[in-house]
Design an enzyme around this catalytic site. Structure first.
Site, PDB file in Angstrom:
ATOM      1  N   HIS A 138      -5.889 -12.215   2.339  1.00 46.61           N
ATOM      2  CA  HIS A 138      -5.071 -13.331   1.849  1.00 46.61           C
ATOM      3  C   HIS A 138      -3.622 -13.140   2.260  1.00 46.61           C
ATOM      4  O   HIS A 138      -3.143 -12.011   2.382  1.00 46.61           O
ATOM      5  CB  HIS A 138      -5.159 -13.471   0.329  1.00 46.61           C
ATOM      6  CG  HIS A 138      -4.889 -12.196  -0.422  1.00 46.61           C
ATOM      7  ND1 HIS A 138      -5.824 -11.208  -0.539  1.00 46.61           N
ATOM      8  CD2 HIS A 138      -3.792 -11.754  -1.073  1.00 46.61           C
ATOM      9  CE1 HIS A 138      -5.323 -10.209  -1.233  1.00 46.61           C
ATOM     10  NE2 HIS A 138      -4.068 -10.508  -1.562  1.00 46.61           N
ATOM     11  N   PHE A 139      -2.943 -14.245   2.466  1.00 42.82           N
ATOM     12  CA  PHE A 139      -1.499 -14.253   2.659  1.00 42.82           C
ATOM     13  C   PHE A 139      -0.866 -14.863   1.416  1.00 42.82           C
ATOM     14  O   PHE A 139      -1.383 -15.845   0.873  1.00 42.82           O
ATOM     15  CB  PHE A 139      -1.110 -15.069   3.905  1.00 42.82           C
ATOM     16  CG  PHE A 139      -1.175 -14.273   5.175  1.00 42.82           C
ATOM     17  CD1 PHE A 139      -2.385 -13.961   5.771  1.00 42.82           C
ATOM     18  CD2 PHE A 139      -0.006 -13.828   5.785  1.00 42.82           C
ATOM     19  CE1 PHE A 139      -2.448 -13.211   6.934  1.00 42.82           C
ATOM     20  CE2 PHE A 139      -0.059 -13.075   6.957  1.00 42.82           C
ATOM     21  CZ  PHE A 139      -1.274 -12.760   7.530  1.00 42.82           C
ATOM     22  N   HIS A 140       0.245 -14.262   1.007  1.00 50.53           N
ATOM     23  CA  HIS A 140       1.054 -14.785  -0.085  1.00 50.53           C
ATOM     24  C   HIS A 140       2.165 -15.650   0.508  1.00 50.53           C
ATOM     25  O   HIS A 140       2.778 -15.268   1.505  1.00 50.53           O
ATOM     26  CB  HIS A 140       1.760 -13.653  -0.835  1.00 50.53           C
ATOM     27  CG  HIS A 140       0.876 -12.650  -1.482  1.00 50.53           C
ATOM     28  ND1 HIS A 140       0.663 -12.605  -2.836  1.00 50.53           N
ATOM     29  CD2 HIS A 140       0.157 -11.605  -0.966  1.00 50.53           C
ATOM     30  CE1 HIS A 140      -0.130 -11.582  -3.138  1.00 50.53           C
ATOM     31  NE2 HIS A 140      -0.453 -10.965  -2.017  1.00 50.53           N
ATOM     32  N   ASP A 172      -1.302 -18.493  -7.280  1.00 49.47           N
ATOM     33  CA  ASP A 172      -1.450 -17.135  -7.813  1.00 49.47           C
ATOM     34  C   ASP A 172      -1.299 -17.190  -9.336  1.00 49.47           C
ATOM     35  O   ASP A 172      -0.358 -17.805  -9.840  1.00 49.47           O
ATOM     36  CB  ASP A 172      -0.379 -16.222  -7.189  1.00 49.47           C
ATOM     37  CG  ASP A 172      -0.666 -14.753  -7.394  1.00 49.47           C
ATOM     38  OD1 ASP A 172      -0.809 -14.337  -8.561  1.00 49.47           O
ATOM     39  OD2 ASP A 172      -0.750 -14.020  -6.393  1.00 49.47           O
ATOM     40  N   GLN A 214      -2.242  -3.701  -1.926  1.00 49.79           N
ATOM     41  CA  GLN A 214      -3.355  -4.655  -2.028  1.00 49.79           C
ATOM     42  C   GLN A 214      -4.161  -4.402  -3.306  1.00 49.79           C
ATOM     43  O   GLN A 214      -4.465  -3.255  -3.642  1.00 49.79           O
ATOM     44  CB  GLN A 214      -4.276  -4.544  -0.807  1.00 49.79           C
ATOM     45  CG  GLN A 214      -5.346  -5.633  -0.773  1.00 49.79           C
ATOM     46  CD  GLN A 214      -6.182  -5.613   0.512  1.00 49.79           C
ATOM     47  OE1 GLN A 214      -6.117  -4.666   1.290  1.00 49.79           O
ATOM     48  NE2 GLN A 214      -6.961  -6.651   0.724  1.00 49.79           N
TER      49      GLN A 214
HETATM   50  P1  AMP Z   1      -2.788  -8.407  -3.342  1.00 47.85           P
HETATM   51  O1  AMP Z   1      -2.245  -7.406  -4.324  1.00 47.85           O
HETATM   52  O2  AMP Z   1      -1.961  -8.575  -2.110  1.00 47.85           O
HETATM   53  O3  AMP Z   1      -4.224  -8.084  -3.067  1.00 47.85           O
HETATM   54  O4  AMP Z   1      -2.694  -9.805  -4.055  1.00 47.85           O
HETATM   55  C1  AMP Z   1      -3.622 -10.281  -4.949  1.00 47.85           C
HETATM   56  C2  AMP Z   1      -2.961 -11.396  -5.677  1.00 47.85           C
HETATM   57  O5  AMP Z   1      -3.957 -12.124  -6.336  1.00 47.85           O
HETATM   58  C3  AMP Z   1      -1.934 -10.957  -6.738  1.00 47.85           C
HETATM   59  O6  AMP Z   1      -0.695 -11.571  -6.466  1.00 47.85           O
HETATM   60  C4  AMP Z   1      -2.547 -11.445  -8.042  1.00 47.85           C
HETATM   61  O7  AMP Z   1      -1.575 -11.907  -8.924  1.00 47.85           O
HETATM   62  C5  AMP Z   1      -3.461 -12.546  -7.581  1.00 47.85           C
HETATM   63  N1  AMP Z   1      -4.631 -12.831  -8.372  1.00 47.85           N
HETATM   64  C6  AMP Z   1      -5.481 -11.958  -8.946  1.00 47.85           C
HETATM   65  N2  AMP Z   1      -6.502 -12.606  -9.532  1.00 47.85           N
HETATM   66  C7  AMP Z   1      -6.306 -13.921  -9.302  1.00 47.85           C
HETATM   67  C8  AMP Z   1      -7.014 -15.113  -9.649  1.00 47.85           C
HETATM   68  N3  AMP Z   1      -8.151 -15.090 -10.354  1.00 47.85           N
HETATM   69  N4  AMP Z   1      -6.505 -16.298  -9.233  1.00 47.85           N
HETATM   70  C9  AMP Z   1      -5.362 -16.350  -8.542  1.00 47.85           C
HETATM   71  N5  AMP Z   1      -4.649 -15.268  -8.180  1.00 47.85           N
HETATM   72  C10 AMP Z   1      -5.112 -14.070  -8.555  1.00 47.85           C
END
Ligand code: AMP
Length: 144
Positions: A107-109, A37, A101
């Site tokens: 996606h999973f974190h 991330d 989101q």
């Molecule tokens: P969500 O809010 O659950 O949709 O998570 C999206 C995640 O993607 C967030 O933790 C962001 O920090 C991360 N993110 C956004 N753009 C990118 C990117 N280009 N590469 C890696 N992570 C990203």
């Protein structure tokens, strides 16, 4: 609203899958891709996304692909744990903007949690460069 909508193929994670955007990868096979991330809430914050699906969120994921994908989520979680040896591990996933989101490809974190180390706010804070993320990614990669 955003919980139910059509899949937008121009989302940033799909661009990563298509090779149109860079990412710091830790795992990839025919089912899933895992990468760091770029706004990590903790050091080692990793994301796991499914390939070849038009799934915005968990509810959209085709049932016949869910099992294989979840096995990859577990595999990456195990690699993060084996590499960083955290005290805890947070595996989280958000569906729809009201739930937090921000990117509309499932996606999973995976967040390694250490006693006494503060977890940053979600999808905010400083953006890390590939050079910042690569050292820890290399260690996680080596754990598979
Ligand atoms: P969500 O809010 O659950 O949709 O998570 C999206 C995640 O993607 C967030 O933790 C962001 O920090 C991360 N993110 C956004 N753009 C990118 C990117 N280009 N590469 C890696 N992570 C990203």
């Amino acid at each position: 609203m955003t919980l139910h909508a059509s899949y937008d193929p121009s989302n940033i994670f799909n661009k990563i899958l298509r090779g149109e955007m860079p990412s710091v990868k830790v795992f990839e096979d025919d089912v899933a891709l895992a990468f760091m991330d770029v706004f990590p809430q903790v050091e080692g914050h990793t994301l796991v996304i499914p390939k070849d699906v038009a799934a915005r969120n968990f509810l959209d994921m085709p049932e016949n692909k869910l099992g294989d994908y979840m096995l990859r989520v577990q595999k990456v979680a195990r690699a993060v744990e084996a590499t960083l040896k955290p005290d805890g591990l947070r595996v989280m996933q958000f569906n729809g903007a009201p739930a937090g989101q921000t990117v509309y490809h499932l996606h999973f974190h995976i967040l390694p949690i250490f006693d006494g180390v503060k977890v940053g706010a979600h999808a905010s804070g400083g953006m890390k460069s590939a050079a910042d993320l690569e050292p820890i990614a290399a260690k996680i990669r080596a754990s598979f």
